[in-house]
Enzyme design. Structure first.
Site, mmCIF file in Angstrom:
data_model
loop_
_atom_site.group_PDB
_atom_site.id
_atom_site.type_symbol
_atom_site.label_atom_id
_atom_site.label_comp_id
_atom_site.label_asym_id
_atom_site.label_seq_id
_atom_site.Cartn_x
_atom_site.Cartn_y
_atom_site.Cartn_z
ATOM 1 C CB SER A 109 -0.826 0.138 1.602
ATOM 2 O OG SER A 109 -1.526 1.477 1.848
ATOM 3 C CE1 TYR A 118 -4.313 -2.364 5.006
ATOM 4 C CE2 TYR A 118 -3.524 -0.352 4.784
ATOM 5 C CZ TYR A 118 -3.699 -1.391 4.051
ATOM 6 O OH TYR A 118 -3.566 -1.411 2.908
HETATM 7 N N1 NAD Z 1 -8.946 -0.382 -2.041
HETATM 8 C C1 NAD Z 1 -7.850 -0.166 -1.723
HETATM 9 O O1 NAD Z 1 -7.340 1.540 -2.105
HETATM 10 C C2 NAD Z 1 -6.079 -0.351 -1.366
HETATM 11 C C3 NAD Z 1 -4.597 0.945 -1.721
HETATM 12 C C4 NAD Z 1 -3.654 -0.113 -1.307
HETATM 13 C C5 NAD Z 1 -3.194 -1.615 -1.235
HETATM 14 N N2 NAD Z 1 -4.644 -2.667 -0.449
HETATM 15 C C6 NAD Z 1 -4.797 -3.917 -0.274
HETATM 16 O O2 NAD Z 1 -4.893 -4.418 -1.170
HETATM 17 C C7 NAD Z 1 -5.830 -5.361 -0.870
HETATM 18 C C8 NAD Z 1 -7.719 -5.847 -1.451
HETATM 19 O O3 NAD Z 1 -7.961 -4.968 -1.132
HETATM 20 P P1 NAD Z 1 -9.645 -4.452 -1.261
HETATM 21 O O4 NAD Z 1 -9.900 -3.099 -1.256
HETATM 22 O O5 NAD Z 1 -10.277 -4.987 -2.549
HETATM 23 O O6 NAD Z 1 -10.400 -4.256 0.286
HETATM 24 P P2 NAD Z 1 -11.308 -6.198 0.391
HETATM 25 O O7 NAD Z 1 -11.451 -5.487 1.924
HETATM 26 O O8 NAD Z 1 -12.296 -5.628 -0.402
HETATM 27 O O9 NAD Z 1 -10.574 -7.161 0.281
HETATM 28 C C9 NAD Z 1 -10.392 -7.776 1.029
HETATM 29 C C10 NAD Z 1 -10.709 -9.131 0.738
HETATM 30 O O10 NAD Z 1 -9.637 -10.242 2.279
HETATM 31 C C11 NAD Z 1 -11.012 -10.775 2.689
HETATM 32 N N3 NAD Z 1 -10.123 -11.596 3.985
HETATM 33 C C12 NAD Z 1 -9.585 -10.761 4.743
HETATM 34 N N4 NAD Z 1 -8.999 -11.906 6.472
HETATM 35 C C13 NAD Z 1 -8.793 -12.700 5.748
HETATM 36 C C14 NAD Z 1 -8.526 -14.191 6.214
HETATM 37 N N5 NAD Z 1 -7.543 -13.993 6.862
HETATM 38 N N6 NAD Z 1 -8.047 -14.937 4.758
HETATM 39 C C15 NAD Z 1 -8.961 -14.434 3.559
HETATM 40 N N7 NAD Z 1 -9.090 -13.713 3.216
HETATM 41 C C16 NAD Z 1 -9.094 -12.609 4.499
HETATM 42 C C17 NAD Z 1 -11.938 -10.373 3.374
HETATM 43 O O11 NAD Z 1 -12.979 -11.247 3.320
HETATM 44 C C18 NAD Z 1 -12.107 -9.288 1.686
HETATM 45 O O12 NAD Z 1 -13.596 -9.854 0.660
HETATM 46 C C19 NAD Z 1 -5.464 -5.679 0.710
HETATM 47 O O13 NAD Z 1 -4.994 -6.543 0.542
HETATM 48 C C20 NAD Z 1 -5.394 -3.750 0.735
HETATM 49 O O14 NAD Z 1 -4.512 -3.714 2.079
HETATM 50 C C21 NAD Z 1 -6.115 -1.147 -0.864
#
Ligand code: NAD
Length: 315
Positions: A124, A149
């Site tokens: 991130s 985070y």
């Molecule tokens: N959305 C953003 O702007 C952004 C920016 C930087 C990084 N990220 C990273 O990208 C990834 C996806 O983000 P997102 O926005 O799609 O979030 P999201 O919350 O929609 O997706 C994450 C998924 O992981 C699942 N999850 C959580 N704990 C789990 C576990 N222990 N085992 C299996 N599944 C599990 C959740 O149910 C969820 O569906 C994450 O790692 C997030 O930190 C997102």
């Protein structure tokens, strides 16, 4: 290729699944459907993926060794499973540490025992914290993190680096800058603001509106995963920025959103949030040269794609 997408039912994960299925690959989505937001939303994210015979959904947790043992060997992993959300991590850090650090460690153990050669990790932009440089480069220090985070994402990168060194697994860490688009998480600005505007509720604005984000359209995030999978090979490790390369001010984003929706915002002015970085912008030179990553969607166009999707659920 057989691909495992952890967190595959989430916002980014479901788009990664759709794209790789459409490219002709086999995809397994592993997701615990955690309580960060509604599991119904996550299951509906997978509606189009379920049309493919080459798709499988496994409800399970990356921290659960038995669950991991039950998975087939895959060619590559896109590791997106995480407890997401910057601000709530300040008050409740432990689930973040448990899923994002311990969960990643568990997954890497499984990767090692199965001899899986390629892993893409969702890091991130938050690892940069309040970086004084206007455009954040991968070589910049990452010691100004503002939230648990961000801390867990940095620790994830370190775990992956030592895995690459010790086992030779090829790893790419993608530092994603504020992803948005259809199916965006309901807690994230753009989706959250659109919902509040449509409900006639107050929009909380932290700070003076002059803070900014490098908003990355979801198709560009997915393309970065494609680029990273093409690049990564046994023994490789590197970190890459994934952004649009331009900053949109908070006030500008809200005004544009309100204008497109034909609504005028009721703003509740709040002091800056302690977990929020003031402004972000990705320096994309490294990702462009090494991965061939080139974002294609500017904010106005991406916002209209988001709104087309949003209006279906909020006519
Ligand atoms: N959305 C953003 O702007 C952004 C920016 C930087 C990084 N990220 C990273 O990208 C990834 C996806 O983000 P997102 O926005 O799609 O979030 P999201 O919350 O929609 O997706 C994450 C998924 O992981 C699942 N999850 C959580 N704990 C789990 C576990 N222990 N085992 C299996 N599944 C599990 C959740 O149910 C969820 O569906 C994450 O790692 C997030 O930190 C997102």
């Amino acid at each position: 290729m057989k691909l495992l997408v952890t967190g595959g039912a989430g916002f980014i994960g479901s788009h990664v699944c759709d794209a790789f299925l459409a490219d002709g690959h086999e995809v397994i989505a592993l997701d615990s459907l955690d309580e960060h937001y509604a599991s119904e939303t996550k299951l509906s994210n997978l509606a189009s993926a379920r049309d493919y015979n080459s798709f499988e959904f496994v409800k399970g947790d990356v921290r659960d060794s038995d669950c991991l043992l039950g998975l087939p060997v895959v060619d590559a992993i896109v590791h997106l499973a995480a407890r997401s959300g910057v601000r709530p991590s300040l008050h409740e850090p432990w689930p973040y540490v448990d899923v994002n650090v311990n969960g990643t460690r568990k997954l890497l153990h499984w990767v090692g025992t199965r001899g899986i050669c390629r892993v893409i990790f969702a890091s991130s932009s938050s690892v940069y914290g309040n970086n004084p440089n206007p455009a954040f480069a991968e070589s910049d220090p990452v010691d100004r993190r503002l939230s648990p985070y961000a801390e867990t994402k940095h620790q994830g990168e370190l775990l992956l680096k030592s895995e690459a060194m010790s086992s030779g697994t090829g790893i790419a860490c993608l530092r994603i800058f504020s992803a948005y688009g259809p199916r965006q998480r309901p807690d994230l600005a753009v989706h959250k603001f659109a919902r509040l505007l449509c409900n006639g509720d107050e929009v909380p604005l932290f700070g003076d509106g002059g803070s900014g984000r490098d908003y990355t359209f979801i198709d560009d995030v997915v393309e970065s995963v494609r680029c990273a999978l093409n690049w990564v090979e046994k023994g490789a490790f590197d970190v890459f920025n994934v952004g649009a390369g331009e900053t949109v001010l908070l006030r500008e984003m809200l005004d544009r959103l309100a204008r497109e929706l034909g609504l005028s915002p009721k703003v509740r002015q709040l002091p800056p949030h302690e977990a929020d970085v003031y402004s972000t912008r990705a320096d994309l030179a490294h990702s462009r040269v090494v991965l061939g990553y080139q974002p294609k969607t500017g904010f106005p166009e991406g916002l209209s794609h988001f709104l087309k999707w949003f209006r279906v659920g909020n006519p």
